[in-house]
Design a protein around this motif. Structure first.
Motif, PDB file in Angstrom:
ATOM      1  N   ILE A   4       0.878  -1.168   0.000  1.00 42.58           N
ATOM      2  CA  ILE A   4       0.000   0.000   0.000  1.00 42.58           C
ATOM      3  C   ILE A   4       0.912   1.214   0.000  1.00 42.58           C
ATOM      4  O   ILE A   4       1.942   1.236   0.675  1.00 42.58           O
ATOM      5  CB  ILE A   4      -0.969   0.013   1.199  1.00 42.58           C
ATOM      6  CG1 ILE A   4      -1.832   1.277   1.149  1.00 42.58           C
ATOM      7  CG2 ILE A   4      -0.240  -0.064   2.533  1.00 42.58           C
ATOM      8  CD1 ILE A   4      -3.047   1.207   2.017  1.00 42.58           C
ATOM      9  N   HIS A   5       0.552   2.187  -0.834  1.00 44.37           N
ATOM     10  CA  HIS A   5       1.423   3.345  -0.959  1.00 44.37           C
ATOM     11  C   HIS A   5       0.722   4.574  -0.409  1.00 44.37           C
ATOM     12  O   HIS A   5      -0.451   4.806  -0.683  1.00 44.37           O
ATOM     13  CB  HIS A   5       1.779   3.534  -2.431  1.00 44.37           C
ATOM     14  CG  HIS A   5       2.341   4.876  -2.737  1.00 44.37           C
ATOM     15  ND1 HIS A   5       1.836   5.684  -3.711  1.00 44.37           N
ATOM     16  CD2 HIS A   5       3.355   5.564  -2.168  1.00 44.37           C
ATOM     17  CE1 HIS A   5       2.519   6.813  -3.723  1.00 44.37           C
ATOM     18  NE2 HIS A   5       3.433   6.768  -2.806  1.00 44.37           N
ATOM     19  N   TYR A   6       1.429   5.339   0.404  1.00 46.62           N
ATOM     20  CA  TYR A   6       0.870   6.631   0.818  1.00 46.62           C
ATOM     21  C   TYR A   6       1.913   7.719   0.592  1.00 46.62           C
ATOM     22  O   TYR A   6       3.093   7.540   0.898  1.00 46.62           O
ATOM     23  CB  TYR A   6       0.425   6.617   2.283  1.00 46.62           C
ATOM     24  CG  TYR A   6      -0.213   7.920   2.701  1.00 46.62           C
ATOM     25  CD1 TYR A   6      -1.480   8.247   2.256  1.00 46.62           C
ATOM     26  CD2 TYR A   6       0.477   8.831   3.483  1.00 46.62           C
ATOM     27  CE1 TYR A   6      -2.060   9.461   2.593  1.00 46.62           C
ATOM     28  CE2 TYR A   6      -0.108  10.046   3.826  1.00 46.62           C
ATOM     29  CZ  TYR A   6      -1.371  10.361   3.377  1.00 46.62           C
ATOM     30  OH  TYR A   6      -1.933  11.558   3.695  1.00 46.62           O
ATOM     31  N   GLY A  14      -5.259  -0.621  -2.449  1.00 47.01           N
ATOM     32  CA  GLY A  14      -5.638   0.610  -1.767  1.00 47.01           C
ATOM     33  C   GLY A  14      -6.140   0.322  -0.362  1.00 47.01           C
ATOM     34  O   GLY A  14      -6.465   1.238   0.383  1.00 47.01           O
ATOM     35  N   ASN A  15      -6.221  -0.938  -0.006  1.00 46.85           N
ATOM     36  CA  ASN A  15      -6.824  -1.302   1.274  1.00 46.85           C
ATOM     37  C   ASN A  15      -5.748  -1.719   2.281  1.00 46.85           C
ATOM     38  O   ASN A  15      -5.055  -2.708   2.075  1.00 46.85           O
ATOM     39  CB  ASN A  15      -7.796  -2.451   1.022  1.00 46.85           C
ATOM     40  CG  ASN A  15      -8.620  -2.770   2.245  1.00 46.85           C
ATOM     41  OD1 ASN A  15      -8.171  -2.568   3.372  1.00 46.85           O
ATOM     42  ND2 ASN A  15      -9.809  -3.269   2.028  1.00 46.85           N
ATOM     43  N   ALA A  51     -16.445   2.439  -1.008  1.00 43.98           N
ATOM     44  CA  ALA A  51     -15.805   3.704  -1.329  1.00 43.98           C
ATOM     45  C   ALA A  51     -14.830   3.524  -2.491  1.00 43.98           C
ATOM     46  O   ALA A  51     -14.720   4.372  -3.352  1.00 43.98           O
ATOM     47  CB  ALA A  51     -15.073   4.230  -0.106  1.00 43.98           C
ATOM     48  N   ASP A  52     -14.127   2.360  -2.522  1.00 51.38           N
ATOM     49  CA  ASP A  52     -13.126   2.159  -3.575  1.00 51.38           C
ATOM     50  C   ASP A  52     -13.759   2.001  -4.940  1.00 51.38           C
ATOM     51  O   ASP A  52     -13.209   2.386  -5.953  1.00 51.38           O
ATOM     52  CB  ASP A  52     -12.325   0.861  -3.337  1.00 51.38           C
ATOM     53  CG  ASP A  52     -11.563   0.932  -2.038  1.00 51.38           C
ATOM     54  OD1 ASP A  52     -11.586   2.018  -1.455  1.00 51.38           O
ATOM     55  OD2 ASP A  52     -10.980  -0.080  -1.637  1.00 51.38           O
ATOM     56  N   GLU A 109     -16.319   3.197  -6.242  1.00 51.92           N
ATOM     57  CA  GLU A 109     -17.094   4.215  -6.936  1.00 51.92           C
ATOM     58  C   GLU A 109     -16.394   4.617  -8.229  1.00 51.92           C
ATOM     59  O   GLU A 109     -15.222   4.659  -8.314  1.00 51.92           O
ATOM     60  CB  GLU A 109     -17.257   5.509  -6.132  1.00 51.92           C
ATOM     61  CG  GLU A 109     -17.119   5.401  -4.711  1.00 51.92           C
ATOM     62  CD  GLU A 109     -16.022   6.293  -4.170  1.00 51.92           C
ATOM     63  OE1 GLU A 109     -15.404   7.049  -4.909  1.00 51.92           O
ATOM     64  OE2 GLU A 109     -15.783   6.193  -2.994  1.00 51.92           O
TER      65      GLU A 109
END
Ligand code: SF4
Lengths: 362, 174
Positions: B11-13, B44-45, B171-172, B174
């Motif tokens: 996961i990347h932030y 993304g999770n 949410a993802d 959408e």
């Protein structure tokens, strides 16, 4: 009226490579309002002029944003040159524009990939990024860096690039052009891709003008704004320059404009490589900016108009350095484009604005 | 490569990076460098991820976000700090709004130098991260206290995470 719900979007979200937060106010599935909240990437770069002298600050401006990196160093250098009355050589001016257009290609190809990823077309994402590597290879070959390459400096261009290398660059881009056409065709003609973009997030010309939108976002609403029209630097030597426009105003039009701008950049590069004069690429830079001297300049970044202001105080540090970046201009437009779209289309709308949060917050 | 027993999901932030490192992280996943051949998938999770790739430094506003993503990830987990900024602030070190590198808020297992980093070094770091992940997993198996905890995670946490994932996917998607 149905009940309103607020859905938080970001700062960490799969479609966003960068952190931005939006509170989406929904009525059923429809967005009635979007409230942006920024500040996750603010670093306070402008204040760093007090600690770094004006030649070192080029490296800081490059790191305002890693995607428009070359553009920022170019804008800053042009601004400081104006402040100090430095005339750069023609060859340097040409090289700058050539590399700026290459940066635009890399930025747009990156964006096309992210867009494809946004609507779930993974293969197209991979292909766009594969093509983008051609441009990055050129950067690496000439300067040694892939995304941040410190080629532009106050006084000119740091690398002497031979005419053979330039011809090689054009040959590479011509090969890229053919492959790129196939990708572009899928993006613009595939019916499933179109069904995600046509009519989504519409902004009319009047609205675009009212919100002072810039860059491809505005051009897709048929507003002929493009700083390249001002002919600063080697842009003035182009035989002709017409901004790429579309009157669609929706996500599809924004995609279409950027797709065509990549081809336009290849044309600009070929033309300038044909015309480039011989000579030195750096002129010596001496002294400090005068106390009270001010200068400003604008530049067409991949995302639109960027504005640079600098002020001297007689020392090697500038008194003030100000950048206004395209995305900060476009946030109002983004909020407008988001109203009345369905929740599922929100990522598409945000992506087609091509927001660069890092630029915006500095 | 024989020591890699798991396909690591990352996961990347983006902390407060300039994007330079972010696009190189993504470039590492695309055809030229192709991290996917090692089974690396970008998710993304946080609950799906094994390796947390952070670019950019920490400021007051993003510190809780980084910490929250880290806390949401399940054990064992590895943190990779990508780029000079994430390692210790980089060019922005002396900026007023930078607290420092990622290790100011969460423990970091691997530091990747460079400004911007090269995709090759990201691959190196992720593969090194898999080694650390294996060690951590082994240590968890050996430590009875952790074993209890992971069983508890599996029973109570599972319900919580189902709910979370539901929210997340809505949410993802959408
Ligand atoms: S390390 Fe350099 S390239 Fe990476 S985010 Fe920081 S400033 Fe940008």
């Amino acid at each position: 009226m149905s009940k309103r719900t607020v859905v938080p979007f970001g700062p960490q979200h799969p479609v966003l490579p960068e952190p931005v937060h939006l509170d989406l106010v929904l009525e059923d599935e429809t967005v009635v309002n979007a409230i942006p909240r920024i500040g996750y990437v603010h670093r306070g770069l402008e204040k760093l002029v007090e600690k770094r002298d004006y030649t070192q600050f080029v490296y800081v401006t490059e790191r305002i944003c890693g995607i428009c990196s070359f553009g920022h160093s170019l804008g800053y250098s042009e601004c400081v040159e104006k402040l100090m009355g430095i005339e750069i050589t023609d060859r340097a001016a040409y090289l700058r524009v050539i590399f700026h257009e290459l940066s635009r290609m890399h930025s747009h190809l990156l964006w096309l990939g992210l867009l494809a990823d946004g609507f779930g077309f993974e293969a197209l994402f991979m292909h766009a990024w594969r093509l983008r590597e051609t441009v990055l290879d050129i950067f690496e070959e000439v300067t040694g860096g892939r995304v941040i390459f410190s080629a532009c400096d106050v006084g000119g261009f740091r690398q002497e690039v031979s005419n053979e290398t330039l011809a090689g660059i054009v040959a590479k881009l011509e090969r890229l052009r053919d492959e790129y056409r196939t990708i572009a065709k899928t993006l613009l003609e595939d019916s499933s891709v179109k069904s995600r973009m046509v009519g989504v997030g519409h902004i009319s010309t009047d609205k675009a003008l009212e919100l002072s939108m810039v860059g491809p976002f505005a051009r897709a609403s048929n507003v002929a704004t493009d700083e390249r029209l001002n002919g600063i630097g080697a842009y003035g030597d182009l035989a002709a320059f017409e901004p790429v426009l579309s009157d669609g105003g929706d996500c599809y039009a924004r995609c279409d404009v950027r797709v065509r701008e990549v081809l336009q950049s290849i044309d600009i590069i070929s033309e300038l490589v044909d015309k480039i004069p011989d000579g030195e690429v750096m002129v010596p830079v001496k002294g400090n900016p005068e106390d009270g001297a001010q200068a400003m300049t604008t530049l067409e970044q991949p995302r639109g108009q960027a504005f640079y202001y600098s002020k001297g105080n007689g020392t090697k540090n500038l008194a003030r350095m100000r950048v206004r970046t395209p995305t900060s201009q476009n946030i109002a437009g983004m909020v407008a484009a988001l109203s009345n779209v369905e929740l599922a289309d929100v990522p598409m709308v945000i992506l087609t604005i091509d927001p660069c949060i890092s630029c915006t917050e500095r | 490569m024989s020591n890699v027993g798991k396909s690591p999901w990352i996961i990347h932030y983006d902390g407060s990076s300039c994007n330079g490192c972010d696009i190189e992280v993504l470039a590492a996943l695309t055809p030229l460098y192709d991290a996917e051949r090692f089974g690396v998938v970008n998710t993304g999770n946080p609950k799906h991820a094994d390796i947390f790739v952070v670019t950019g430094g920490i400021n007051d506003q993003n510190a809780p976000v980084v910490k929250q993503i880290y806390d949401q990830m399940l054990e064992p987990k590895v943190v990779v700090a990508c780029g000079a900024c994430a390692c210790g602030g980089g060019v922005y070190q002396t900026c007023y709004n930078i607290l420092g590198g990622v290790d100011t808020v969460i423990p970091v297992d691997a530091y990747v130098p460079g400004c911007a980093i090269k995709p090759e070094s990201i691959l190196d770091a992720v593969i090194a991260g898999v080694g650390i992940l294996d060690e951590k997993a082994k240590a968890m198996k050996m430590n009875p206290a952790d074993k209890d905890r992971s069983e508890k995670d599996a029973s109570t946490g599972a319900h919580a995470s189902v709910a979370d994932v539901d929210d997340g996917t809505n949410a993802d998607a959408e």
